[in-house]
Design an enzyme around this catalytic site. Structure first.
Site, PDB file in Angstrom:
ATOM      1  N   GLU A 169      -8.178  14.487 -24.496  1.00  0.00           N
ATOM      2  CA  GLU A 169      -7.565  14.767 -25.789  1.00  0.00           C
ATOM      3  C   GLU A 169      -6.588  15.943 -25.687  1.00  0.00           C
ATOM      4  O   GLU A 169      -5.554  15.967 -26.359  1.00  0.00           O
ATOM      5  CB  GLU A 169      -8.637  15.068 -26.831  1.00  0.00           C
ATOM      6  CG  GLU A 169      -9.525  13.878 -27.185  1.00  0.00           C
ATOM      7  CD  GLU A 169     -10.629  13.641 -26.163  1.00  0.00           C
ATOM      8  OE1 GLU A 169     -10.763  14.459 -25.235  1.00  0.00           O
ATOM      9  OE2 GLU A 169     -11.350  12.636 -26.292  1.00  0.00           O
TER      10      GLU A 169
ATOM     11  N   PRO B 242     -14.383  12.212  -9.448  1.00  0.00           N
ATOM     12  CA  PRO B 242     -15.344  12.248 -10.562  1.00  0.00           C
ATOM     13  C   PRO B 242     -14.741  12.914 -11.789  1.00  0.00           C
ATOM     14  O   PRO B 242     -13.867  13.786 -11.693  1.00  0.00           O
ATOM     15  CB  PRO B 242     -16.508  13.080 -10.001  1.00  0.00           C
ATOM     16  CG  PRO B 242     -16.346  12.991  -8.509  1.00  0.00           C
ATOM     17  CD  PRO B 242     -14.875  12.917  -8.274  1.00  0.00           C
ATOM     18  N   ARG B 243     -15.229  12.514 -12.951  1.00  0.00           N
ATOM     19  CA  ARG B 243     -14.692  13.000 -14.219  1.00  0.00           C
ATOM     20  C   ARG B 243     -14.946  14.484 -14.428  1.00  0.00           C
ATOM     21  O   ARG B 243     -14.088  15.199 -14.927  1.00  0.00           O
ATOM     22  CB  ARG B 243     -15.322  12.179 -15.349  1.00  0.00           C
ATOM     23  CG  ARG B 243     -15.074  12.689 -16.759  1.00  0.00           C
ATOM     24  CD  ARG B 243     -13.689  12.412 -17.221  1.00  0.00           C
ATOM     25  NE  ARG B 243     -13.521  12.729 -18.629  1.00  0.00           N
ATOM     26  CZ  ARG B 243     -12.357  12.916 -19.213  1.00  0.00           C
ATOM     27  NH1 ARG B 243     -11.245  12.809 -18.513  1.00  0.00           N
ATOM     28  NH2 ARG B 243     -12.271  13.190 -20.490  1.00  0.00           N
TER      29      ARG B 243
ATOM     30  N   GLU C 158      -4.838  17.588 -11.033  1.00  0.00           N
ATOM     31  CA  GLU C 158      -4.053  16.944  -9.980  1.00  0.00           C
ATOM     32  C   GLU C 158      -4.165  15.420 -10.009  1.00  0.00           C
ATOM     33  O   GLU C 158      -3.837  14.755  -9.025  1.00  0.00           O
ATOM     34  CB  GLU C 158      -4.468  17.464  -8.608  1.00  0.00           C
ATOM     35  CG  GLU C 158      -4.143  18.933  -8.390  1.00  0.00           C
ATOM     36  CD  GLU C 158      -4.374  19.367  -6.949  1.00  0.00           C
ATOM     37  OE1 GLU C 158      -3.465  20.048  -6.403  1.00  0.00           O
ATOM     38  OE2 GLU C 158      -5.437  19.033  -6.382  1.00  0.00           O
TER      39      GLU C 158
ATOM     40  N   ASN D   3      -8.194   7.382 -19.323  1.00  0.00           N
ATOM     41  CA  ASN D   3      -6.778   7.125 -19.578  1.00  0.00           C
ATOM     42  C   ASN D   3      -6.180   6.140 -18.573  1.00  0.00           C
ATOM     43  O   ASN D   3      -6.029   6.452 -17.385  1.00  0.00           O
ATOM     44  CB  ASN D   3      -6.002   8.446 -19.536  1.00  0.00           C
ATOM     45  CG  ASN D   3      -4.581   8.298 -20.037  1.00  0.00           C
ATOM     46  OD1 ASN D   3      -4.074   7.195 -20.217  1.00  0.00           O
ATOM     47  ND2 ASN D   3      -3.930   9.423 -20.268  1.00  0.00           N
TER      48      ASN D   3
ATOM     49  N   LEU E 177      -3.105   4.889 -18.938  1.00  0.00           N
ATOM     50  CA  LEU E 177      -1.647   4.945 -19.002  1.00  0.00           C
ATOM     51  C   LEU E 177      -1.036   5.756 -17.871  1.00  0.00           C
ATOM     52  O   LEU E 177       0.102   5.488 -17.461  1.00  0.00           O
ATOM     53  CB  LEU E 177      -1.199   5.517 -20.346  1.00  0.00           C
ATOM     54  CG  LEU E 177      -1.368   4.559 -21.528  1.00  0.00           C
ATOM     55  CD1 LEU E 177      -1.029   5.253 -22.834  1.00  0.00           C
ATOM     56  CD2 LEU E 177      -0.501   3.313 -21.349  1.00  0.00           C
TER      57      LEU E 177
END
Length: 428
Positions: free
Chosen positions: A66, A274-275, A317, A341, A343
């Site tokens: 966000e 990893p997130r 990155e 995401n 996009l």
């Protein structure tokens, strides 16, 4: 459930929330969760005291995704409305770090107050924002109620409402509908999102279909140079795919797919990102447990021909990691966390694969699917098959990538529309 019951339940849960912060700080470990608790309780006077601005816009973004999505709007507000101070709140340390990277001292950053009355009122009394901009789905009953009561205009930018969330609001309509009806402006990503808001009682006057600012992704001018520098670490010319923003329980599935991929393409290299940073070390241990040879980005070691996994253990990155790959699997989608995401890889011309859980990017995934830029895989087995197919078919891979780039370009413009709405409501 109405707001009185909500407040009672929230107060009961507050000790559990604090214990969860401690657990994340000490057990994961993620030490940043042990800091700045006062801000989460609405004590933000110190942060405000260090700023000269007198009039404020409050922008709330939950975490990294966000924060990145709203950054073009914040940048334009800072440039074109310089008399206004902007306080940006996030819920997570990674979101906080991203705001610091993006804006430095140009904005005031603090953690968002927990959604109980005392914390929200303390925050509002300190900054007295004239406008509150919430990002995507960050809708909290007390935040909306007391912001409206304080006289602030409330806008939801990049608003989305999945079918799953819509059913949740229907189930708790006594809490959700009054909250939504207090919002002055909802800038919906697509007509389907607007229709769901409409069915929940949002007025036509408040609803605007603007598209998603995430299509207004801008690639840094120095990205090719940074990508080329990182690519020098990879020895030889290898087929490379990326599993990006993976979540807990998902890496096991990605590695199961990778085992199958290696049978057909032994030279394949997996870039695994990893997130959350607290999971970098556990994911490395998971790879080593499966006898995979791992190089961490932070190690500065070369990615030799024998390396199986290049572990992206850095923040900020992701575009560089995508630039190293020939196709992308976007995580959060083989576990039920709604996809991340899609996009960014599409904008770079990569074919995009995602699992079936897509509610965070439902509309965008549908748009990319319709033009042939994105494919949904049901499980790790199908993921393996599609990665092998695309790595071995240059023409199919190029066609998917070109369609993704074209779709991103065709859907730009939401930033201009949302900015114009923000200024319009700010002036009322």
């Amino acid at each position: 459930m109405n707001r009185a019951i909500y407040n009672f339940v929230f107060y009961l849960l507050l000790p559990i929330i604090v214990l969860r912060l401690l657990w994340r700080a000490l057990v994961l470990p993620a030490p940043a969760y042990a800091k700045r608790w006062g801000e989460r309780l609405g004590f933000v006077e110190l942060a405000r005291a260090n700023r000269r601005e007198q009039r404020w816009i409050w922008v709330h973004a939950a975490s990294v995704g966000e924060s990145v999505a709203i950054s073009p709007l914040v940048t334009r507000l800072r440039e074109q409305q310089p008399d206004w101070g902007i306080v940006v709140t996030t819920m997570t340390p990674t979101g906080s770090e991203r705001i610091e990277e993006l804006f430095g001292s140009d904005v005031c950053h603090v953690y968002a107050p927990y959604d109980y009355a005392g914390a929200v009122k303390r925050f509002l009394n300190t900054f007295k924002p004239a406008m509150v901009i919430l990002v995507e789905t960050e809708l909290w009953p007390n935040l909306v109620h007391y912001s409206k009561k304080s006289g602030a205009r409330i806008m939801v930018a990049n608003a989305r409402l999945s079918e799953k969330s819509y059913r949740g609001y229907q189930k708790f309509s006594g809490l959700g509908k009054p909250m939504l009806q207090k919002i002055d402006c909802i800038a919906a990503q697509a007509s389907m999102d607007a229709e769901r808001f409409r069915r929940l009682g949002v007025s036509e006057q408040a609803l605007h279909i603007t598209g998603s600012m995430k299509f207004d992704v801008s690639l840094p001018d120095n990205l090719p140079a940074k990508t080329a520098a990182m690519a020098q670490r990879i020895e030889g010319s290898r087929p490379v795919w990326i599993a990006a923003s993976t979540r807990d329980g998902e890496e096991e599935k990605v590695l199961a797919a990778f085992t199958q991929i290696k049978r057909d393409i032994p030279a394949a290299l997996l870039i695994l990102v990893p997130r959350h940073p607290e999971r970098f070390a556990p994911v490395e241990r998971l790879c080593l447990k499966q006898s995979l040879r791992v190089v961490r980005r932070s190690s500065e070691e070369s990615v030799a021909a024998a390396t199986d996994v290049f572990l992206g253990d850095s923040m900020g990155e992701m575009l560089i990691y995508y630039g190293l790959a020939q196709l992308a699997f976007v995580g959060g989608s083989l576990v039920d966390t709604g996809c991340q995401n899609v996009l960014e890889p599409a904008a770079l011309g990569l074919p995009v694969l995602v699992g079936p859980s897509q509610f965070n990017f439902q509309t965008i995934c549908e748009q990319l699917t319709d033009v042939g830029a994105l494919q949904t895989v049901a499980d790790e087995n199908e993921l393996a098959r599609e990665v092998v197919r695309l790595l071995q078919d240059d023409e199919a891979r190029s066609a998917m990538g070109d369609k993704g780039k074209a779709a991103v370009a065709a859907n730009k413009g939401a930033l201009d529309r949302i900015y114009d709405l923000a200024v319009q409501y700010l002036a009322l």
